[in-house]
Design an enzyme around this catalytic site. Structure first.
Site, mmCIF file in Angstrom:
data_model
loop_
_atom_site.group_PDB
_atom_site.id
_atom_site.type_symbol
_atom_site.label_atom_id
_atom_site.label_comp_id
_atom_site.label_asym_id
_atom_site.label_seq_id
_atom_site.Cartn_x
_atom_site.Cartn_y
_atom_site.Cartn_z
ATOM 1 N N PHE A 193 0.873 -1.170 0.000
ATOM 2 C CA PHE A 193 0.000 0.000 0.000
ATOM 3 C C PHE A 193 0.911 1.222 0.000
ATOM 4 O O PHE A 193 1.589 1.500 0.991
ATOM 5 C CB PHE A 193 -0.870 -0.046 1.259
ATOM 6 C CG PHE A 193 -1.897 1.056 1.403
ATOM 7 C CD1 PHE A 193 -3.082 1.012 0.682
ATOM 8 C CD2 PHE A 193 -1.698 2.097 2.297
ATOM 9 C CE1 PHE A 193 -4.049 1.990 0.849
ATOM 10 C CE2 PHE A 193 -2.663 3.081 2.473
ATOM 11 C CZ PHE A 193 -3.830 3.030 1.752
ATOM 12 N N LEU A 211 1.094 4.948 -0.082
ATOM 13 C CA LEU A 211 0.386 6.213 0.101
ATOM 14 C C LEU A 211 1.315 7.327 0.574
ATOM 15 O O LEU A 211 1.307 8.426 0.031
ATOM 16 C CB LEU A 211 -0.750 6.010 1.119
ATOM 17 C CG LEU A 211 -1.652 7.197 1.433
ATOM 18 C CD1 LEU A 211 -2.456 7.607 0.194
ATOM 19 C CD2 LEU A 211 -2.611 6.854 2.585
ATOM 20 N N GLU A 224 4.472 9.833 1.494
ATOM 21 C CA GLU A 224 5.591 10.431 0.768
ATOM 22 C C GLU A 224 6.509 11.145 1.754
ATOM 23 O O GLU A 224 6.114 11.383 2.907
ATOM 24 C CB GLU A 224 5.080 11.421 -0.279
ATOM 25 C CG GLU A 224 4.229 10.764 -1.357
ATOM 26 C CD GLU A 224 3.800 11.742 -2.457
ATOM 27 O OE1 GLU A 224 4.238 12.915 -2.431
ATOM 28 O OE2 GLU A 224 3.011 11.321 -3.322
ATOM 29 N N PRO A 225 7.722 11.500 1.327
ATOM 30 C CA PRO A 225 8.644 12.166 2.251
ATOM 31 C C PRO A 225 8.052 13.394 2.934
ATOM 32 O O PRO A 225 8.351 13.672 4.090
ATOM 33 C CB PRO A 225 9.829 12.533 1.353
ATOM 34 C CG PRO A 225 9.828 11.481 0.293
ATOM 35 C CD PRO A 225 8.374 11.194 0.036
ATOM 36 N N ALA A 273 4.571 13.997 2.871
ATOM 37 C CA ALA A 273 3.117 13.776 2.961
ATOM 38 C C ALA A 273 2.866 12.444 3.668
ATOM 39 O O ALA A 273 2.735 11.408 3.024
ATOM 40 C CB ALA A 273 2.474 13.776 1.575
ATOM 41 N N SER A 303 0.952 12.021 7.468
ATOM 42 C CA SER A 303 -0.401 12.209 8.006
ATOM 43 C C SER A 303 -1.235 13.114 7.108
ATOM 44 O O SER A 303 -2.449 12.942 6.992
ATOM 45 C CB SER A 303 -0.318 12.808 9.417
ATOM 46 O OG SER A 303 0.333 11.919 10.301
ATOM 47 N N ARG A 315 10.297 -15.760 39.687
ATOM 48 C CA ARG A 315 11.491 -14.998 40.056
ATOM 49 C C ARG A 315 11.560 -14.790 41.568
ATOM 50 O O ARG A 315 10.674 -14.158 42.150
ATOM 51 C CB ARG A 315 11.470 -13.638 39.345
ATOM 52 C CG ARG A 315 12.637 -12.719 39.718
ATOM 53 C CD ARG A 315 13.922 -13.213 39.058
ATOM 54 N NE ARG A 315 14.934 -12.165 39.049
ATOM 55 C CZ ARG A 315 15.883 -12.038 39.977
ATOM 56 N NH1 ARG A 315 15.937 -12.887 41.009
ATOM 57 N NH2 ARG A 315 16.775 -11.067 39.889
ATOM 58 N N GLU A 365 -0.675 4.044 10.010
ATOM 59 C CA GLU A 365 -2.134 4.087 9.793
ATOM 60 C C GLU A 365 -2.818 5.127 10.687
ATOM 61 O O GLU A 365 -3.924 4.930 11.185
ATOM 62 C CB GLU A 365 -2.765 2.702 9.989
ATOM 63 C CG GLU A 365 -2.400 1.745 8.859
ATOM 64 C CD GLU A 365 -3.231 0.485 8.866
ATOM 65 O OE1 GLU A 365 -4.455 0.593 9.059
ATOM 66 O OE2 GLU A 365 -2.657 -0.598 8.671
#
Length: 398
Positions: free
Chosen positions: A137, A139, A141-142, A144, A146, A287, A382
């Site tokens: 997926f 979507l 970009e460097p 872009a 959120s 422990r 996400e």
């Protein structure tokens, strides 16, 4: 460990039916047998190879069939968010990379399932259902992440083809995927008076790994290793029939895809938290310290109480969101609450479990150390926690 301590009580709730309980049982039986004895070699090539093997194994086990609809080889007539969440929680409990592989088969092909034409669906989705192809997926970009509308990757129509130019980054399965669902601008976005950009004009495409003009610009190594890359498109030429849906519908398609799978991120976080909790309980009961076991101390009991409560709260929010989605009710607010609460709670639960282990908890390769690295990215991808807060705030103020 073969099963989460309180998972059986969860699936007995009215959110689920007998079919969901059967899916959960099958996923756990398979995962306990296939994953618990696996070594975790974190070298990049080893991780890539294991992802390919896991894709085939999940297909053979019938689990990737829940990533597509029945008409294309899937298990159910439509997406079932509760089934997807139950599988993700179970896989995350046993092995984070297996959860990643399963999730990306659904997310990576989701745009085709939701909006692709019959030819695209028939070509790609049966391969996903059988675990014979790897999807991605693309979507972000460097500049872009959120802010999806800020994307600059472009797609220019030339006759029967589109030419794609630009870059995509932080792409899961980047470098090993057989195809990518890529979102690009077919028309420039309108810049509003407040400086933001309209999401109109974004379209979605299927780009195959072998298409000329697509290259893996760099592989990205992160704290919990999985295949991740930055993609470069330089006059990448694809046939027009690989457009997913209509021109300009890309943003809506991306958001619809994320709506199906966002609650499942919360489920994965819950699986990680359950495993950390179970590890902590077992450790606390064995422990020895100051003539007692760790579990005898009230501080330990208080910590375990907080952890157990946080996990149950996250699980209930998660499966409420999945149930709302499956019953056709509005899910935006519930999914944002679930994603935010489950990932943030899991971070705290895992951190507290690691603290309980002391020096052994930070030893490379220890289960809680691995979980500590696994959970961190879930608070970002996400939709980062801060984005979920904005969504929740917007929804409650409507």
């Amino acid at each position: 460990m073969t099963a989460a301590r309180y998972h059986a009580g969860l699936v007995a709730l009215p959110f689920f039916d007998a079919a969901h309980r059967a899916i959960s049982a099958h996923a756990n039986t398979w995962a306990a047998a296939a994953l618990d004895a696996e070594e975790h070699d974190e070298a990049r090539d080893a991780v890539d190879d294991r992802c390919r093997r896991l894709t085939a194994q999940l297909g053979a086990a019938g689990l990737t069939r829940y990533c597509v609809r029945q008409e294309f080889g899937g298990a159910l007539p439509d997406f079932d968010a509760r089934a997807i969440c139950l599988i993700r929680e179970t896989l995350a409990y046993h092995d984070g990379l297996a959860d990643f592989v399963f999730a990306m088969q659904g997310l990576g092909s989701g745009a085709i399932s939701l909006a692709g034409g019959a030819a695209l669906q028939s070509r790609y989705l049966p391969l996903i259902a059988r675990g014979q192809a790897i999807a991605a997926f693309a979507l972000s970009e460097p500049q872009a992440g959120s802010d999806v509308a800020a994307m600059t990757c472009s797609a220019e129509r030339q006759g029967d083809y589109y030419l794609l130019d630009g870059a995509k980054t932080w792409i899961s399965n980047g470098g090993i995927a057989d195809f990518y669902c890529v979102f690009a601008r077919t028309r420039a976005g309108e810049v509003r008076t407040d400086g933001t950009t309209s999401a109109q004009g974004i379209s979605a495409f299927v780009v195959e790994a072998s298409d000329p003009g697509l290259s893996i610009e760099r592989r990205i190594d992160v704290n919990a290793p999985h295949p991740l890359a930055q993609l470069a498109f330089k006059r990448c030429r694809i046939r027009a029939e690989r457009l997913i849906g209509a021109e300009g519908d890309g943003f809506k398609i991306a958001m619809r895809t994320l709506d199906v799978f966002r609650a499942s991120v919360a489920a994965a976080a819950t699986g990680f938290a359950r495993r950390a909790f179970d590890e902590a309980v077992e450790h606390a009961q064995k422990r020895r310290m100051f003539g007692k076991v760790l579990a005898d101390f009230q501080l330990t009991q208080a910590a375990l109480a907080d952890m157990a409560t946080a996990i149950d709260a996250a699980a209930l929010l998660t499966y409420r969101a999945a149930w709302l989605r499956d019953t056709g009710q509005p899910v935006t607010l519930a999914a944002a609450m679930a994603k935010m609460t489950a990932t943030e709670s899991a971070q705290r639960v895992i951190d507290r479990a690691l603290q309980m282990f002391g020096g052994r908890g930070v030893e490379r390769g220890a289960t809680v150390e691995r979980l500590y690295r696994e959970i961190r990215s879930l608070r970002i991808y996400e939709g980062a926690t801060e984005v979920q807060q904005l969504i929740i705030g917007r929804e409650v103020l409507r």
